[in-house]
Design an enzyme around this catalytic site. Structure first.
Site, mmCIF file in Angstrom:
data_model
loop_
_atom_site.group_PDB
_atom_site.id
_atom_site.type_symbol
_atom_site.label_atom_id
_atom_site.label_comp_id
_atom_site.label_asym_id
_atom_site.label_seq_id
_atom_site.Cartn_x
_atom_site.Cartn_y
_atom_site.Cartn_z
ATOM 1 N N ARG A 42 88.073 24.331 39.486
ATOM 2 C CA ARG A 42 88.130 24.756 38.079
ATOM 3 C C ARG A 42 89.495 25.281 37.648
ATOM 4 N NH1 ARG A 42 82.467 27.631 37.819
ATOM 5 N NH2 ARG A 42 83.466 28.576 39.605
ATOM 6 N N HIS A 101 74.828 25.252 65.332
ATOM 7 C CA HIS A 101 75.707 25.278 66.505
ATOM 8 C C HIS A 101 74.938 25.462 67.825
ATOM 9 C CE1 HIS A 101 78.578 25.585 63.382
ATOM 10 N NE2 HIS A 101 78.696 26.890 63.317
ATOM 11 N N LYS A 125 77.656 22.652 56.346
ATOM 12 C CA LYS A 125 76.390 23.361 56.406
ATOM 13 C C LYS A 125 76.377 24.519 55.390
ATOM 14 C CE LYS A 125 76.808 26.811 59.896
ATOM 15 N NZ LYS A 125 77.581 27.756 59.218
ATOM 16 N N GLU A 185 80.317 37.387 68.139
ATOM 17 C CA GLU A 185 81.533 37.553 67.341
ATOM 18 C C GLU A 185 81.801 39.030 67.158
ATOM 19 O OE1 GLU A 185 82.144 34.259 64.187
ATOM 20 O OE2 GLU A 185 80.032 34.797 64.127
ATOM 21 N N ASP A 242 72.414 30.701 59.993
ATOM 22 C CA ASP A 242 73.852 30.457 59.969
ATOM 23 C C ASP A 242 74.328 29.717 61.218
ATOM 24 O OD1 ASP A 242 76.545 30.650 59.084
ATOM 25 O OD2 ASP A 242 76.850 32.462 60.280
#
Ligand code: BG6
Length: 509
Positions: free
Chosen positions: A64, A263, A171, A239, A258
């Site tokens: 945009r 994964h 994803k 993580e 997620d």
């Protein structure tokens, strides 16, 4: 039509040179997002730097912002300077910049898409992109249908003779089985399945591809790769980062949707699948699908699953906020930042072998690994005291950050007594190879441009993965909130209980 351009200058016997993409262009929707800046733009430059893009390669940004082509080029330049893996070369950049174009508009703006048609046609004429274009949807899932319908309306989805058009989807592919089916149906009405590239960037990682090399290129491991020898498998994706700045995507999604749905289930499939008859994409994907079809979540979920949410704590010597204090998350958010589940794979090879999957944010440290843990030796001809410190043998694929493979086994401690203790034997990429590994997105973008689908999950794999996860998600929805865990720890205690009920424990990587 799927077509791979062969570089006439390349000797096919020379295995060192990867295939160069033929004439083509890439259009990125959502070009102002983080993924685009941190991963896609640098990966494109790195491919150009390695000589793997065609001379007239063109990159079109669609967003945009009120940008001219030069403004867009500057954004790409900044991203490349900050995040590219390979050294900066002015001449490579100049060539890439010549092919940068920007189209301004929103996804419901017909005129903007008509401009895109003109831009793409112009690139075919002046840059020789030959009508071959990939459309990368780096946009929120709610925008997928709109963009895809615009590509259909304008004819951009439709290749002319000897041309290709491909769509790349990031994803999440839906948020449960029903929505994934709906999304796949909508995409497949416009793009045939061979033109759809669903990104699971874990499949682009070198260490992940090495799972198949290690399993099927060697004689050493396969004979013991089954329930006669394997006690259980643990797949960990930990993580240390939190979710600051990601509420827009993550709130209401959570750790299981997620990363477990994609994964981690893909890592399970590669670890557990049977040997494919060849590395032909269809053969590899068929084996992955078969193993997913045989996989299910084990209950009762009150004992075999865990969900957690990080609270404030200390990490790396710094005080960090809890999820509920992060901007954009509801003060009573029930989004999980940690998830662990137990799965079973109902095949002869894996009968009785639990597969444990866990992932979390703000954990002790960043590490992704697959640990295949073996049964104890059936008989130990030592005094009990000699083997007090002997654990179970394990083969660990270290996916990141310290890429390699570790074999863990018992060894005699030097000295006059017979005392056996666990030791590690390590293979590290850094020690064995001089080349550094390409980023996952380099490999995957190149594969899209080459029309090489092996590393992209097919619609049935995606749907099956939701089917595996849906019962757990549904159960969580009606059974309380995630358990709090302090940042910098290894997650909620309910995760430990999943393994403890059978006398096992998680590795502390
Ligand atoms: C993404 C997830 O797919 O993978 C993120 O959406 C996660 O939440 C990321 O942080 C991790 O990727 P990597 O390559 O750093 O392990």
């Amino acid at each position: 039509m799927t077509r791979t351009w062969q570089n006439p200058l390349r000797d096919p016997r020379d295995k060192r040179l990867p295939t160069i993409a033929g004439p083509c262009g890439l259009v990125i929707f959502g070009v102002t997002g983080d993924l685009s800046r941190k991963k896609l733009m640098p990966a494109i430059y790195d491919l150009a730097n390695r000589g793997l893009l065609p001379p007239g390669f063109s990159l079109v940004g669609f967003a945009r912002r009120d940008w001219a082509d030069e403004d867009f080029s500057q954004v790409v330049y900044d991203a490349v300077k900050q995040y590219a893996r390979t050294p900066f070369h002015q001449s490579v950049w100049d060539r890439l910049a010549e092919g940068c174009r920007f189209v301004q508009g929103s996804f419901d703006d017909d005129a903007a898409f008509d401009n895109l048609v003109t831009t793409v046609a112009d690139l075919d004429r002046v840059r020789g992109t030959a009508g071959n274009h990939a459309f990368y949807l780096s946009v929120p899932p709610a925008a997928f249908p709109l963009v895809i319908k615009q590509l259909a309306r304008t004819g951009l989805a439709e290749p002319g003779p000897h041309q290709w058009r491909r769509v790349v989807i990031e994803k999440p592919f839906g948020h449960d089985l029903a929505s994934a089916k709906q999304l796949n149906k909508m995409v497949n009405e416009i793009f045939p399945e061979e033109s759809v590239f669903r990104i699971d960037h874990y499949l682009g990682k070198e260490t992940v591809q090495n799972i198949l090399a290690l399993r099927f290129a060697n004689q050493l491991f396969e004979p013991i790769w089954n329930g006669n020898y394997v006690d259980h498998v643990q797949i960990t994706m930990a993580e240390d980062i939190g979710l600051g700045g990601r509420a827009g995507y993550y709130e209401g999604i959570g750790a299981a949707r997620d990363v477990i749905q994609n994964h981690l289930l893909q890592l399970l499939a590669l670890t557990a699948m049977e040997e494919p008859i060849s590395f032909n994409p269809r053969a590899v994907r068929a084996e992955k699908y078969k193993i997913l079809a045989a996989t299910h979540a084990v209950g009762p979920f009150t004992e075999t699953s865990a969900r957690g949410q990080y609270t404030g704590g200390w990490q790396g010597g710094q005080r960090v906020p809890g999820l509920l204090e992060e901007a954009g998350f509801a003060k009573d958010s029930t989004t999980e930042t940690f998830a662990a589940i137990e799965l079973a794979v109902d095949t002869r090879r894996w009968a009785g072998v639990p597969f444990y999957l866990r992932t979390g944010k703000r954990l002790g440290r960043r590490v992704t690994e697959i640990a295949v843990v073996f049964k104890r030796a059936p008989h130990l001809p030592f005094d009990d005291t000699s083997t007090e410190e002997l654990g179970q043998n394990a083969l660990v694929f270290r996916v990141q950050p310290d890429e390699g493979v570790t074999m863990r086994f018992g060894s005699k401690v030097p000295g006059s007594k017979m005392e056996v203790r666990d030791v590690n034997m390590d293979f590290s990429y850094g020690h064995s190879f001089t080349e550094s590994s390409p980023e996952a997105y380099e490999r995957l973008i190149l594969d899209v441009l080459l029309g090489e689908p092996s590393l992209f999950p097919m619609n049935d794999e995606v749907e099956r993965s939701w089917e595996i996860l849906d019962p757990v998600l549904k159960w969580w929805q009606t059974h309380g909130k995630p358990e709090p865990y302090p940042a910098g720890t290894w997650g909620p205690s309910s995760a430990d209980k999943i393994l403890a009920r059978t006398g096992r424990h998680w590795r502390r990587p």
